[in-house]
Write a protein that holds these residues in place. Structure first.
Motif, PDB file in Angstrom:
ATOM      1  N   GLN A   1       0.769  14.710  -3.935  1.00  0.00           N
ATOM      2  CA  GLN A   1       1.495  15.162  -2.768  1.00  0.00           C
ATOM      3  C   GLN A   1       2.385  16.614  -3.254  1.00  0.00           C
ATOM      4  O   GLN A   1       3.349  16.212  -4.204  1.00  0.00           O
TER       5      GLN A   1
ATOM      6  N   PHE B   1      -2.010   8.591   3.806  1.00  0.00           N
ATOM      7  CA  PHE B   1      -0.899   7.764   3.214  1.00  0.00           C
ATOM      8  C   PHE B   1      -0.062   8.693   2.364  1.00  0.00           C
ATOM      9  O   PHE B   1      -0.114   9.053   1.292  1.00  0.00           O
ATOM     10  N   PRO B   2       0.917   9.351   3.048  1.00  0.00           N
ATOM     11  CA  PRO B   2       1.543  10.380   2.263  1.00  0.00           C
ATOM     12  C   PRO B   2       2.567   9.679   1.427  1.00  0.00           C
ATOM     13  O   PRO B   2       3.094  10.182   0.614  1.00  0.00           O
ATOM     14  N   GLU B   3       2.605   8.263   1.653  1.00  0.00           N
ATOM     15  CA  GLU B   3       3.440   7.313   0.673  1.00  0.00           C
ATOM     16  C   GLU B   3       2.997   7.306  -0.678  1.00  0.00           C
ATOM     17  O   GLU B   3       3.507   6.990  -1.634  1.00  0.00           O
ATOM     18  N   ILE B   4       1.618   7.775  -0.886  1.00  0.00           N
ATOM     19  CA  ILE B   4       1.072   7.739  -2.222  1.00  0.00           C
ATOM     20  C   ILE B   4       1.268   9.169  -2.842  1.00  0.00           C
ATOM     21  O   ILE B   4       0.706  10.226  -2.318  1.00  0.00           O
ATOM     22  N   ALA B   5       2.185   8.875  -3.869  1.00  0.00           N
ATOM     23  CA  ALA B   5       2.314  10.353  -4.557  1.00  0.00           C
ATOM     24  C   ALA B   5       1.240  10.968  -5.608  1.00  0.00           C
ATOM     25  O   ALA B   5       1.094  12.123  -5.495  1.00  0.00           O
TER      26      ALA B   5
ATOM     27  N   ARG C   1       3.449   5.350  -6.215  1.00  0.00           N
ATOM     28  CA  ARG C   1       3.872   5.399  -5.082  1.00  0.00           C
ATOM     29  C   ARG C   1       5.014   6.452  -4.945  1.00  0.00           C
ATOM     30  O   ARG C   1       5.723   6.601  -6.160  1.00  0.00           O
ATOM     31  N   ARG C   2       5.386   7.117  -3.882  1.00  0.00           N
ATOM     32  CA  ARG C   2       6.314   8.237  -3.798  1.00  0.00           C
ATOM     33  C   ARG C   2       7.739   7.684  -3.956  1.00  0.00           C
ATOM     34  O   ARG C   2       7.868   6.620  -3.330  1.00  0.00           O
ATOM     35  N   LYS C   3       8.463   8.405  -4.607  1.00  0.00           N
ATOM     36  CA  LYS C   3       9.968   7.800  -5.061  1.00  0.00           C
ATOM     37  C   LYS C   3      10.728   7.973  -3.662  1.00  0.00           C
ATOM     38  O   LYS C   3      10.646   9.109  -3.118  1.00  0.00           O
TER      39      LYS C   3
END
Lengths: 696, 696
Positions: free
Chosen positions: B589, B665-669, B694-696
């Protein structure tokens, strides 16, 4: 600082008297132009004109023949039709003249008749021990003697400290005119033309000896003798920088190659390797060449790669930071005392960290004080001053304030002087003070990078250009390039090859495998099959006599089917070698520079990945480390993630040995070890496969 | 050609009346400079000045307050101390003004007080539905309206057809001055300053709609909203070229990364991918930017990459040939009729093949006739004329003869006009006729390459910028990123993963292996161990129940010893997958541009070899082919030597699917499939290993 220069070249630059043969009173003729330039250049020696029509030109008599010309005369300039050149040259020889410039065209560059005339001229020159520049050139000039044998329209170039040697007369003409807008001048300039006799290499030392010349630039379309160019250039670059703009990539093209090394090499790799060996800086354009020449001629060298950037606006500062990083330089970290001193000078919202942004209000005095402060910081090795036209002051006033700081500093300072109408006064100041200025930070950054590169080059021990040539290490005459013969050759040079036994029947194969002990590898044995694994010709990890027998038969059948015309000798049986990294080491004979070594990531993907680097053989220590340091294959030998470190010492050793081998055997056109299996540190390497092609 | 422009921006470029708040009678003040430029620019609308001191300036009254200013007035320029900006902006709102330029500094670029003032201004602007340029900028100018709201010292730039949008005011000032020496003029120019409201993206369409603007150039330090920039720029580039000089590489830096993809990406990869998606041309310097802008503004586009080179000397011709090749262009093969016609024009020893060398004697008429002949050849798509000062004629006369040929041609012609003192007349002619000229063949060649690139871009079907967003394909909320969860996620997106069974005891391991059938692979199962093979956590080709049992135990022991703090769940049992090529597909991302996909050569060496390419997700078809066409991993899928071709279709399909997944899934960094095993054509691919953060 002096270089050995053939004394026969002396008359070109220190003539006591010059005769122009083909002087003309017709103002549109080239013979008129040369006469004008000789006289108007201010050349202090005797100038004589020869023209059968007789009369006067530039207050001098036109002598009908050369014999009528009085002493002194030791340099002749010929501007006569090509067919008269040989006899005229002979007359020069009889007259005792030992240096001639043939400016006329109509020789090798035209047709076979012209080529024959050129050969005839060269023969005559040799007969009289006369040196020859040209034909088909525009001659030479020296702005300090002064001397101008060209026919270019006046004015001649400004006197300066940059010399230029060129394979193209048109480039000379264009660059002389272009230089007026760039703020630099020339010391000497030579147009070499067809190089019947005097070549770029001959000229290099002659020009390097000129005390007015600080930097030598060359426009090069090729070299006459690669190795001798390197020898000569290597000596010169220890004293003065040499920047070459080499063209002719397209013309040199690629030859059909039998190995990965051959496919990847190409003549430009050899030129790059040669320039690196000789310490020559390669520019990709005339613009770069003279951007860099100015900096090298005018600046002290930096002792490191930390740069301070001083600006009056943010944008150009960011641009400069990017450009420095892209050129391998870095923003200097500033000492806290430096920051404190800057703070005392600058307004509250100025940026005190590198790039130092003084804000748009920066005065000439601010520029000067801040630069002085930055240069006093030990962590700063060089500086870039960014000078867009300041909104409140004149750029000229800023230049005026900066110059004393810059010219008394022992660190290089370059200026990004951005603009046109608002900067001529500043440009003039900087140029007069020999401060290099560039229109944008990007070009200033590249000039700083070249200064750092030159500094690092000089910090190395002087190069022994080519390692001393040794006796061939193997007495055996190079027979057919069979795998066995190549194995013996590598072994003789101390490069380890696995035991390799040839089986010409199933029975022998099994018996050999039993002797070697399992597991073994089987490889098809044929001098006609270069890429064995491509055809499935290599079987690894064979563990039983039955499998040896079965694989022997299938290998022979497969090879016969795939290469019906190949001579198939049988199958080689080898012990399996311990696991390790695999690299490629190859060499090709370059027509200009002799053997060139390639190192990199091997396997079948070598051409696709192109993770390879080149150096001239025999290798110097610097070369060998360059090969390892500039490839992923080389870096990985230190270990990476779960890839264990390899025996780097053994790889270096193998590079030297193969380099020596190909130097000893110029009859090998291409040789390639692929893969070279690299075992763990201390365990050495194995040349698992080797192929070679004899020179045609 | 029109783009949707927010009508709220109209008053900036079509104001009916302008008020300058902070007009000053003090000649050294900025408030005086803006008043002078407004009046002297020739702006045809009403100009009003506000200053509490009252009096007269430029024959206009100084109004003490805004309320006293008569109609019409729809644009305000504020040059007042920052602390007065909010109340003044409110007064503008009350007065009915809906567009304001705050030129003053002292806002976000200084300190927190300034930042608070800037926020206050923005709030007030929103309250009155007012648009705001700046603060901390030098305003805008339009040379055709005309209008000049800057305080730059006169003269303003020449009127022209190149627009410039800039994140730096100093760069504007420097480029305006520099442009006088370059022969081009500006149509519109906007300095954006702190971009409290109006951003580079807002301005893009507003400027693209200007009929006087043929090319848009931008100096960019970042984007406010990456995806919306791409949307806007993609529409504009279908109509007008956009050339961006993006700086700030150093500032953007690299973040610590948990995957190979993360380590290799960096924000510049995302910018490059974004520019490619949007059809934006990226220049590496201002010099390049305007070299190219001139050509794009003034030349027709070529229909191919074949270039004819016309020269009067060999050296520059060789230089040109090299430069063309280096820029992906080629020397046009000439038709035999063309050669015959050239022969009829030129002297005997002229070179009739490309580069066509007319020799130094070439006259203006020779230049014109030969160029005409070359342009008539169907195999010639564009031409470079090389013009060092001709020895016998004036360069100006050559320019004069060439211009009618060039300006009536439907093919682009650029000129390498080499020199300084001998060429001003020629330069003037060419510039007046809108013929792009460059000081050296190298820069001319790059301009031709950009024309070819633009032509090829327009020949593509208009891009659907981002594939239509779909519903998430899996309803499952993303739980812990365990191997099982990731396997389910990939499966839900149609990316095949091998059967993967978790064994938490020796007995289960053996039982699972028996069910799957031998040979099997064993992999340590732990969410805390990202690079499993690095620790020897993957065992392949296990063929017996005994070996499964033994390896289970040793894997657990090794993992516990290597990662004492890792949660170890057991061992995964998988069937062995058929052999094939292996590639890496990953995504990260990017903070500006959202998900970016990486494709390339996988394995543990991916970072060292860096054979990777990037594109924005979700992928377009053009992106997917770019990824495969610009990596060795991609090219190799077609087969190479003994490497068999792989299932390219399945790889493309997997790229789309992973692109969709990370968009959903923007929550996947970061997510990375390494390796993706590629089987033979028609056999598909297997994601052999996948990891994600996972995105912090």
């Amino acid at each position: 600082m002096t270089f050995h220069t053939d004394p026969s070249l002396t008359p070109f630059f220190e003539p006591k008297g010059i005769v122009l043969i083909g002087a003309s009173t017709k103002p549109t003729s080239l013979g008129f132009g040369v006469a004008r330039n000789l006289v108007q250049s201010g050349y202090p020696g005797a100038i004589h004109f020869v023209n059968p029509k007789s009369g006067m030109l530039w207050e001098r008599p036109l002598h009908p023949t050369l014999t009528a010309v009085p002493d002194p005369v030791d340099l002749a300039v010929l501007l006569i039709p090509a067919q008269f050149a040989p006899q005229t040259l002979a007359a020069c020889g009889e007259r005792g003249i030992r240096a001639a410039i043939i400016a006329s065209g109509g020789f090798r560059e035209t047709d076979e008749t012209g080529a024959a005339l050129e050969t005839e001229c060269l023969d005559i020159a040799r007969q009289y021990q006369m040196r020859l520049i040209g034909p088909n050139c525009i001659g030479l000039l020296d702005t300090h003697l002064p001397l101008d044998t060209t026919f270019l329209p006046p004015p001649g170039p400004n006197a300066g400290d940059i010399a230029f040697i060129s394979h193209s007369g048109a480039i000379c003409a264009a660059l002389i005119d272009w230089s007026f807008g760039q703020g630099f001048g020339f010391s000497r300039l030579v147009s070499l033309g067809n190089q019947a006799d005097v070549s770029e290499t001959d000229m290099l030392a002659a020009i390097a000896n000129d005390p007015h010349t600080k930097v030598i630039t060359m426009y090069m379309e090729g070299v006459k003798n690669g190795r001798s160019f390197i020898q000569q250039a290597s000596q010169v670059t220890q004293q003065k920088p040499v920047i070459v703009h080499k063209v002719g990539r397209t013309a040199s093209g690629q030859q059909a190659a039998a190995s990965h090394t051959g496919a990847l090499a190409g003549s430009e790799s050899a030129f790059d390797a040669a320039f690196r060996r000789a310490g020559v800086i390669r520019a990709q354009s005339s613009e770069e060449q003279f951007d860099w020449a100015k900096a090298l001629a005018w600046c002290p060298l930096p002792t490191g790669r930390n740069v301070a950037v001083l600006t009056n606006a943010g944008g150009p500062g960011v641009t400069a930071a990017d450009a420095l990083e892209a050129n391998g330089l870095q923003l200097a970290p500033l000492h806290e005392d430096t920051v404190a001193q800057l703070q005392a000078i600058l307004p509250p919202f100025a940026s005190l960290h590198n790039p130092v942004d003084m804000l748009a209000s920066a005065s000439p005095n601010d520029y000067a004080q801040c630069l002085q402060t930055l240069l006093a910081d030990e962590q700063v090795h060089s500086a870039m001053v960014i000078l867009p036209p300041p909104p409140m002051f004149s750029a000229g006033a800023v230049a005026h304030a900066l110059i004393p700081v810059i010219t008394t500093a022992d660190k290089p300072v370059v200026v990004a002087l951005m603009g046109n109408r608002l900067i001529p006064e500043a440009a003039q100041h900087f140029r007069a003070a020999h401060v290099p200025e560039y229109p944008f930070p990007e070009r200033a950054a590249r000039a700083l990078a070249v200064l750092a590169q030159r500094s690092e080059f000089l910090a190395q021990a002087p190069l022994s250009v080519f390692p001393r040539r040794r006796e061939r290490q193997v007495p055996l005459p190079l027979g057919g390039l069979s795998t066995e013969a190549l194995g013996q050759l590598l072994t003789a040079y101390g490069i380890r090859v696995p035991v390799l036994e040839l089986a010409d029947s199933v029975e022998t194969a099994v018996s050999l495998a039993n002797t070697i002990s399992y597991p073994v590898a089987l490889k098809i044995a044929s001098p006609d099959i270069l890429h064995k694994s491509d055809m499935g010709g290599v079987i690894l990890n064979v563990t039983t006599p039955e499998a040896v027998a079965q694989n022997y038969t299938s290998l022979i059948e497969k090879a016969a089917a795939t290469y019906p015309h190949a001579k198939i000798e049988g199958v080689h049986i080898q012990p399996m070698i311990p696991a390790g990294q695999e690299v490629i080491i190859g060499a090709v004979q370059d027509p200009q520079f002799g053997p060139v070594i390639m190192f990199g990531s091997g396997g079948v993907e070598v051409e696709g990945l192109a993770d390879v680097a080149f150096a001239l053989a025999p290798l110097t220590e610097a070369d060998a480390h360059y090969l390892l340091g500039n490839t992923w294959a080389g870096k990985k030998l230190a270990g990476f993630r779960n890839i264990e470190a390899g025996d780097k010492t053994a790889v270096l050793d193998t590079l030297y040995r193969l380099g020596q081998l190909v130097s000893d055997f110029p009859e090998i056109a291409e040789i390639e070890i692929n893969p070279l299996r690299v075992l763990a540190a201390g365990q050495g390497v194995y040349a698992l496969d080797v192929r070679a092609i004899r020179r045609k």
